[in-house]
Structure formats: structure tokens, C-alpha cells
Design a protein around this motif. Structure first.
Motif, mmCIF file in Angstrom:
data_model
loop_
_atom_site.group_PDB
_atom_site.id
_atom_site.type_symbol
_atom_site.label_atom_id
_atom_site.label_comp_id
_atom_site.label_asym_id
_atom_site.label_seq_id
_atom_site.Cartn_x
_atom_site.Cartn_y
_atom_site.Cartn_z
ATOM 1 N N THR A 276 16.114 -74.353 -24.775
ATOM 2 C CA THR A 276 15.111 -75.179 -24.199
ATOM 3 C C THR A 276 14.753 -76.282 -24.954
ATOM 4 O OG1 THR A 276 13.095 -74.011 -24.761
ATOM 5 C CG2 THR A 276 14.172 -73.111 -22.614
ATOM 6 N N ALA A 277 14.756 -76.108 -26.332
ATOM 7 C CA ALA A 277 14.203 -77.349 -27.250
ATOM 8 C C ALA A 277 15.125 -78.248 -27.067
ATOM 9 C CB ALA A 277 13.994 -76.769 -28.757
ATOM 10 N N VAL A 278 16.496 -78.017 -27.160
ATOM 11 C CA VAL A 278 17.585 -79.217 -27.202
ATOM 12 C C VAL A 278 17.376 -79.831 -25.803
ATOM 13 C CG1 VAL A 278 19.975 -79.655 -27.174
ATOM 14 C CG2 VAL A 278 18.986 -78.087 -28.756
ATOM 15 N N LEU A 279 17.261 -79.151 -24.624
ATOM 16 C CA LEU A 279 17.287 -79.726 -23.403
ATOM 17 C C LEU A 279 15.934 -80.767 -23.154
ATOM 18 C CD1 LEU A 279 18.146 -79.090 -20.784
ATOM 19 C CD2 LEU A 279 16.434 -77.589 -20.148
ATOM 20 N N ILE A 280 14.772 -80.449 -23.790
ATOM 21 C CA ILE A 280 13.486 -81.174 -23.662
ATOM 22 C C ILE A 280 13.802 -82.321 -24.760
ATOM 23 C CG2 ILE A 280 12.240 -79.384 -22.487
ATOM 24 C CD1 ILE A 280 10.713 -79.164 -25.187
ATOM 25 N N ALA A 281 14.671 -82.204 -25.554
ATOM 26 C CA ALA A 281 14.655 -83.342 -26.490
ATOM 27 C C ALA A 281 15.553 -84.385 -26.191
ATOM 28 C CB ALA A 281 15.077 -82.796 -27.988
ATOM 29 N N ALA A 282 16.668 -83.893 -25.339
ATOM 30 C CA ALA A 282 17.746 -84.666 -25.030
ATOM 31 C C ALA A 282 17.596 -85.552 -23.509
ATOM 32 C CB ALA A 282 18.960 -84.054 -24.792
ATOM 33 N N GLU A 283 16.638 -84.804 -22.786
ATOM 34 C CA GLU A 283 16.416 -85.313 -21.595
ATOM 35 C C GLU A 283 14.819 -85.330 -21.330
ATOM 36 O OE1 GLU A 283 19.515 -85.119 -18.399
ATOM 37 O OE2 GLU A 283 19.346 -82.922 -18.820
ATOM 38 N N ASN A 284 14.175 -86.146 -20.323
ATOM 39 C CA ASN A 284 12.985 -86.095 -20.049
ATOM 40 C C ASN A 284 12.593 -84.755 -19.760
ATOM 41 O OD1 ASN A 284 10.491 -86.402 -19.001
ATOM 42 N ND2 ASN A 284 11.005 -88.381 -17.957
ATOM 43 N N PRO A 285 11.391 -84.059 -20.537
ATOM 44 C CA PRO A 285 11.144 -82.970 -20.311
ATOM 45 C C PRO A 285 10.684 -82.396 -18.967
ATOM 46 C CG PRO A 285 9.746 -83.987 -21.860
ATOM 47 C CD PRO A 285 10.837 -84.849 -21.750
ATOM 48 N N GLU A 286 9.966 -83.517 -18.433
ATOM 49 C CA GLU A 286 9.333 -83.496 -17.089
ATOM 50 C C GLU A 286 10.409 -83.352 -15.848
ATOM 51 O OE1 GLU A 286 5.083 -85.337 -16.848
ATOM 52 O OE2 GLU A 286 6.271 -86.763 -17.930
ATOM 53 N N LYS A 287 11.651 -83.501 -16.227
ATOM 54 C CA LYS A 287 12.817 -83.188 -15.097
ATOM 55 C C LYS A 287 12.938 -81.533 -15.029
ATOM 56 C CE LYS A 287 17.834 -83.998 -14.883
ATOM 57 N NZ LYS A 287 19.062 -84.458 -15.343
ATOM 58 N N TYR A 288 12.434 -80.694 -15.828
ATOM 59 C CA TYR A 288 12.680 -79.435 -15.958
ATOM 60 C C TYR A 288 11.127 -78.619 -15.903
ATOM 61 C CZ TYR A 288 17.416 -80.816 -16.900
ATOM 62 O OH TYR A 288 18.677 -81.230 -17.148
ATOM 63 N N PHE A 289 10.131 -79.101 -16.796
ATOM 64 C CA PHE A 289 9.019 -78.518 -17.000
ATOM 65 C C PHE A 289 7.620 -79.434 -16.642
ATOM 66 C CE2 PHE A 289 12.475 -77.010 -19.690
ATOM 67 C CZ PHE A 289 12.244 -75.560 -19.509
ATOM 68 N N TYR A 290 6.641 -78.660 -16.602
ATOM 69 C CA TYR A 290 5.199 -79.556 -16.474
ATOM 70 C C TYR A 290 5.037 -79.605 -18.081
ATOM 71 C CZ TYR A 290 4.796 -78.060 -11.657
ATOM 72 O OH TYR A 290 4.951 -77.705 -10.177
ATOM 73 N N LEU A 291 4.086 -80.585 -18.466
ATOM 74 C CA LEU A 291 3.472 -80.819 -19.680
ATOM 75 C C LEU A 291 2.118 -80.397 -19.696
ATOM 76 C CD1 LEU A 291 5.254 -84.019 -21.123
ATOM 77 C CD2 LEU A 291 6.311 -81.837 -21.196
ATOM 78 N N SER A 292 1.680 -79.932 -20.765
ATOM 79 C CA SER A 292 0.265 -79.335 -20.948
ATOM 80 C C SER A 292 -0.433 -80.905 -20.981
ATOM 81 C CB SER A 292 0.153 -78.557 -21.960
ATOM 82 O OG SER A 292 0.243 -79.214 -23.291
ATOM 83 N N GLY A 293 -1.633 -80.740 -21.081
ATOM 84 C CA GLY A 293 -2.554 -82.037 -21.439
ATOM 85 C C GLY A 293 -2.537 -82.012 -23.062
ATOM 86 N N PRO A 294 -3.057 -82.994 -23.819
ATOM 87 C CA PRO A 294 -3.004 -83.005 -25.310
ATOM 88 C C PRO A 294 -3.789 -82.154 -25.813
ATOM 89 C CG PRO A 294 -4.154 -84.885 -24.173
ATOM 90 C CD PRO A 294 -3.628 -84.050 -23.044
ATOM 91 N N GLY A 295 -3.539 -81.638 -26.962
ATOM 92 C CA GLY A 295 -4.347 -80.819 -27.803
ATOM 93 C C GLY A 295 -3.821 -80.604 -29.271
ATOM 94 N N THR A 296 -4.150 -79.320 -29.867
ATOM 95 C CA THR A 296 -3.640 -79.203 -31.303
ATOM 96 C C THR A 296 -3.275 -77.551 -31.237
ATOM 97 O OG1 THR A 296 -5.012 -80.626 -32.270
ATOM 98 C CG2 THR A 296 -4.266 -78.982 -33.534
ATOM 99 N N MET A 297 -1.959 -77.267 -31.761
ATOM 100 C CA MET A 297 -1.471 -76.039 -31.983
ATOM 101 C C MET A 297 -1.932 -75.486 -33.323
ATOM 102 S SD MET A 297 0.911 -73.247 -32.816
ATOM 103 C CE MET A 297 2.131 -73.834 -33.407
ATOM 104 N N LYS A 298 -2.885 -74.716 -33.356
ATOM 105 C CA LYS A 298 -3.578 -74.031 -34.495
ATOM 106 C C LYS A 298 -2.921 -72.808 -35.015
ATOM 107 C CE LYS A 298 -7.399 -76.812 -34.816
ATOM 108 N NZ LYS A 298 -7.597 -77.797 -36.056
ATOM 109 N N THR A 299 -2.617 -72.907 -36.295
ATOM 110 C CA THR A 299 -1.692 -71.549 -36.943
ATOM 111 C C THR A 299 -2.497 -70.896 -37.916
ATOM 112 O OG1 THR A 299 0.062 -73.061 -36.294
ATOM 113 C CG2 THR A 299 0.614 -70.859 -37.941
#
Length: 340
Positions: A276-299
Motif C-alpha cells: 500500500t505504501a508503494v501504491l500511494i507513492a507511485a499514484e495519487n493516493p486519493e485514487k484508492y483511499f481517503y486522506l485524513s486531515g492534517p495533524g501529527t503522528m506522535k510516537t
């Protein structure tokens, strides 16, 4: 008169929308225009699991289609057989000149699957690579990035964050007088990462080297688009290429080996996290998925993560749009791609 008024109203609305769209084109900040060839550095653990085989198959399939340019392929797992396995797949797809890197970081996980499918693949297809020494992944990153146009490179990680953390902290060298973070700021457009779980989770690619994960996500200067554990988990692929029984194909052989012997019980297909990572890097991710709003992934230090929405955030994650079967069909078809 009512029909004429309705016609004039519709005409006015259409004209307004046309002008609005022309002035404000809708393009994802983390994805280039569809007509652009995406320049990718592929960073993989290519080991413990075997969805990496599917991911590198997709990478070369998109390169065959002229959608991407593969700049480099580097290992984030310190096991000795990982870079050789990567090179096997590059050579199979007639791209043996792609640089391959090996991590030598003391933080890097150093193991592969119990069945050591990596060694089996190398022995069958390129036995001379079993003892080959490789340049460090960070050196490969710095050399390749220094040669690229500004704001042009997409980094795709489907493994640990070790290399990104080390790159961020790297100093000027023979390839560039910029520090790592300066080089990333100048040359990279975005990072696509198979990592984490959303809105919260604890996922393998992060918790196996949590220290690097925390540093990388906190300091990376450009947008990051995440595909979380929950995305690829239910997308099952690999059965079709295994059924082909192509003994000349390390993709087919890799899935034949692992669908039978990776786990305690044989399975017909495997989860598709890395694809899925290669898929959304090579093509427009919104072709296959919704995108979240902006934010920050906290680890956190234990490798767990959570999502913090923020209008100023540089991170987004993908959300399922279609039934899993649709994505399985897309990915399986790409995995059947043969060398040109």
C-alpha cells in the motif's frame, strides 16, 4: 420562464465552479501532478515478513509503466542477507544498476524470518551475493539526494526508521556539504511511510527500533503520508503470483516459499501492508483511499503511537475507501508484472 430561470442559474453555477477550479487547482501537498514521474528512494527491511517482496514487485511494475524512477533501494535491517535479497529483485527486473545500501547502525534490528527465505532466494537466483559487502544506507541516501533536483524526491519506507533517523543526524561529507536535515529539507518532496496504527496503535516497524522512530517523526522537515497497520492488514494478496509457479521469478518463488512455511499453517495469501505504501507513492493516493486531515503522528518511547489533529501538522494518513477485494485485485495484478 421557470425553465429559463433554472437554465440561467445552472449556467451561472457551472461558470463559477469552472473559474474557481481554474484558480484553485486541487492537488495533494504530498503528491505530485499525475503527469510527473515520481523519483523514489525505497527503504525496506526486506526480511522478517515477506510483503516486502510484493512491495518491490510493485515498485518495478510502476517503473516499467514509466510512472516512477527508482533512485535507490536501501536496507533498514542489519541482517546480512537483506541487501542481497533486494539486489536479487532489482536484477530480476533488469535494474541491477540501482544502488543498494546496508544499515550498519547499532540501533538497527538484525534478524529475518525463522525460515530465512532471504537466504533461499539468494542461493537460488544470485548465490554470489551471499557474501557481498554494501555501502551504508545513509551514504547511499546522501549521494543520491545530492544529485537530485530540489524538492523532487519521495522517500518510501516499508521497514524501520533507522536510516531516516541516522540520515537526519548525519554531517556534511564528500557527497554534500549540507547536514542531513538540510539535505532532506532541500531535496525531498515527501515521505510515504508504512508505519503506526491510526488513530492509535503499536506497530512492528516502529516498536522494533522505537528510538529511531521517535527521532525521525519528530524531526523530519517535509510532509509525511502514513499507511497504517489497519490498511494493509485485511488486503490479502500474493496467491496469484504463487499459483503461477514461475521458477524463474523470485517474486513467485518467494511467495511459494512463504505462503507454505512462514507461519505454522499454510495460507493462500498474505496481508499487504508494504504494497500500500508503494501504491500511494507511485499514484495519487486519493485514487484508492481517503486522506485524513492534517495533524501529527506522535510516537512514544515504547513504540506506540497516537494521532493529534492540527491544522499546522505536516502529517496525514490514509483511510479505506473501497472494499478490500478491489485493492487486492489492483495489487495482485501489479505483482504479476514481468521484467521488460
Amino acid at each position: 420562464m421557470r425553465n429559463q430561470a433554472n437554465f440561467m442559474l445552472k449556467t451561472s453555477i457551472i461558470s463559477f465552479l469552472f473559474i474557481f477550479i481554474a484558480q484553485y487547482p486541487v492537488l495533494s501537498e504530498t503528491y505530485p501532478a499525475d503527469s510527473a514521474k515520481v523519483k523514489i528512494i525505497f527503504d525496506t527491511d526486506m526480511g522478517p515478513d515477506y510483503d516486502d517482496i510484493g512491495a518491490i514487485a510493485l515498485l518495478h511494475a510502476f517503473a516499467n509503466q514509466g510512472k516512477i524512477e527508482i533512485l535507490a533501494t536501501v536496507s533498514s535491517d542489519a541482517h546480512k542477507d537483506i541487501p542481497g535479497t533486494i539486489e536479487v529483485y532489482n536484477k530480476y527486473f533488469k535494474r541491477g544498476d540501482i544502488p543498494v545500501g546496508q544499515t550498519y547502525s547499532p540501533l538497527a534490528p538484525n534478524f529475518t524470518a525463522a525460515n530465512n527465505w532471504n537466504e533461499q532466494i539468494i542461493k537460488k537466483f544470485e548465490p554470489a551475493l551471499l557474501n557481498k559487502k554494501y555501502e551504508s544506507s545513509v551514504s547511499i541516501y546522501r549521494k543520491v539526494l545530492a544529485e537530485q533536483p530540489d524538492n523532487s524526491v519521495t522517500i518510501v519506507t516499508v521497514g524501520f526508521m533507522t536510516n531516516i533517523s541516522d540520515l537526519l543526524q548525519s554531517k556534511a561529507d564528500k557527497y554534500s556539504n549540507l547536514t542531513g536535515i538540510e539535505l532532506l529539507e532541500k531535496k525531498v518532496k515527501n515521505w510515504v511511510a508504512m508505519a503506526g496504527g491510526f488513530p492509535q496503535g503499536r506497530e512492528f516497524n516502529i516498536h522494533e527500533d522505537a528510538e529511531s522512530g521517535v527521532y525521525a517523526f519528530d524531526h523530519f522537515p517535509k510532509p509525511i503520508l502514513f499507511t497504517g497497520f489497519e490498511i494493509g492488514d485485511k488486503i490479502k494478496t500474493g496467491g496469484k503470483i504463487a499459483e503461477q509457479k514461475l521458477e524463474s521469478s523470485p517474486v513467485s518463488v518467494g511467495y511459494q516459499i512463504n505462503l507454505v512455511s512462514y507461519a505454522k499453517e499454510a495460507v493462500k495469501a498474505r496481508s499487504s501492508w508494504d504494497q500500500t505504501a508503494v501504491l500511494i507513492a507511485a499514484e495519487n493516493p486519493e485514487k484508492y483511499f481517503y486522506l485524513s486531515g492534517p495533524g501529527t503522528m506522535k510516537t512514544e518511547k515504547d513504540g506506540s503511537n497516537y494521532w493529534e489533529p492540527s491544522a499546522q501538522g505536516k502529517h496525514k494518513f490514509i483511510i479505506h475507501k473501497y472494499p478490500y477485494k478491489k485493492l487486492e485485485e489492483v495489487i495482485d495484478k501489479l505483482m504479476l508484472e514481468q521484467p521488460k
